[in-house]
Design a protein around this motif. Structure first.
Motif, PDB file in Angstrom:
ATOM      1  N   TRP A 183       0.828  -1.212   0.000  1.00  0.00           N
ATOM      2  CA  TRP A 183       0.000   0.000   0.000  1.00  0.00           C
ATOM      3  C   TRP A 183       0.859   1.257   0.000  1.00  0.00           C
ATOM      4  CZ3 TRP A 183      -4.560  -1.876  -0.985  1.00  0.00           C
ATOM      5  CH2 TRP A 183      -4.965  -3.103  -0.428  1.00  0.00           C
ATOM      6  N   MET A 275      -9.644  -3.935   3.095  1.00  0.00           N
ATOM      7  CA  MET A 275      -9.321  -2.613   2.559  1.00  0.00           C
ATOM      8  C   MET A 275     -10.460  -2.100   1.685  1.00  0.00           C
ATOM      9  SD  MET A 275      -7.217  -0.122   2.356  1.00  0.00           S
ATOM     10  CE  MET A 275      -5.745  -0.835   3.071  1.00  0.00           C
ATOM     11  N   TYR A 280      -9.250   3.790  -1.573  1.00  0.00           N
ATOM     12  CA  TYR A 280      -7.807   3.750  -1.828  1.00  0.00           C
ATOM     13  C   TYR A 280      -7.489   4.217  -3.247  1.00  0.00           C
ATOM     14  CZ  TYR A 280      -3.068   1.884  -2.314  1.00  0.00           C
ATOM     15  OH  TYR A 280      -1.722   1.746  -2.535  1.00  0.00           O
TER      16      TYR A 280
END
Length: 293
Positions: A183, A275, A280
């Motif tokens: 990430w 996630m 994101y």
């Protein structure tokens, strides 16, 4: 830790060890004894120490007393030197250790991260030359064959010279590091602390970008990062089936590192989170990264 104290709170375990030690130390007003007491836990600890030290249960000699005191002192020292302190000491060693000799395997989820603009070169550089690295397993042993590891490295975005942190975590199996996730963490999402560990950074990132989930019938959570046992309906072939994502309306990525307990309805989870990929991706685009839809 002694098996007889394994399910006892740290404060209680400390008190038991201190009381037993005090009972064996010289006292001008009291005769020291290693006879059984009226406290079942005290007796269980003494019995276990005798067994592990090869002492007869009726041996009350000075030699036996010395051996028991030595073991009590060792156990108390280990308890006072907490797991966190041991882990921090391990992390300092890990910071100086390179992982060039390990084989990195991408057989599982790497395609998903390629779509998010990640390259193997970036991942391998973070693993080979990290700013920090950390073992997540409770066994404090840098040669532990199976463990979850996190690597972090500060990088610059080539499109705008902005600094960000690359966080990579893998599952180590002997000399193979099996890729789990990577990430890009931006300061607009997470404010870094110069003293924080990789796992603390991951916690902050998941708090910002993670979604709630449940494992079996557990309470909902965003992150499991200490090895935790969960009861499941039956021994399961696919552990993912035990995970329920609370909000399924968004694109997600499930990270799940487990240790099965054979023939028992227990799944020990080392690391788990979900996630929010929709959020994101938005962050990546805001910071100049071109990614697939």
């Amino acid at each position: 830790m002694l098996t007889s104290l394994s399910n006892t709170k740290k404060e209680v375990a400390e008190m038991v060890l201190v009381k037993l030690t005090e009972s064996l130390l010289p006292n001008p007003f009291v005769d020291p004894t290693i006879q059984e007491t009226t406290n079942p836990l005290h007796n269980a600890v003494l019995s276990e120490i005798r067994r592990k030290s090869g002492l007869n249960k009726n041996d009350i000699s000075e030699t036996a007393k010395t051996a028991i005191l030595k073991k009590l002192s060792s156990e108390l020292s280990d308890l006072v030197l907490s797991v966190d302190k041991k882990r921090n000491a391990l992390n300092r060693i890990q910071q100086k250790r390179t992982f060039n000799q390990f084989l990195i395997s991408y057989e599982f989820e790497f395609a998903k991260f390629e779509q998010l603009g990640m390259t193997k070169l970036e991942i391998e550089d973070a693993i080979s030359n990290p700013d920090l690295s950390e073992h997540l397993n409770e066994i404090i042993n840098i040669d532990e064959d199976k463990s979850t590891m996190i690597f972090v490295k500060e990088l610059k975005n080539k499109s705008n010279d902005e600094t960000y942190t690359l966080l990579v975590h893998v599952e180590r199996n002997a000399d193979i590091l099996m890729f789990s996730a990577a990430w890009r963490i931006f300061s607009s999402d997470v404010v870094r602390n110069e003293y924080e560990t990789p796992s603390e950074l991951l916690k902050k990132f998941i708090d910002k970008k993670g979604l709630f989930f449940k494992i079996s019938k557990s309470f909902k959570k965003k992150l499991v990062i200490e090895e935790t046992p969960f009861l499941v309906a039956s021994p399961i072939v696919n552990p993912v089936l035990a995970v329920k994502i609370i909000d399924e309306s968004r694109e997600t990525y499930l990270c799940l590192a487990i240790r099965r307990v054979p023939s028992v309805n227990v799944m020990k989870v080392r690391l788990a989170y979900v996630m929010n990929i929709t959020s994101y991706k938005r962050s990546l685009r805001e910071h100049g990264f071109k990614i697939a839809d």
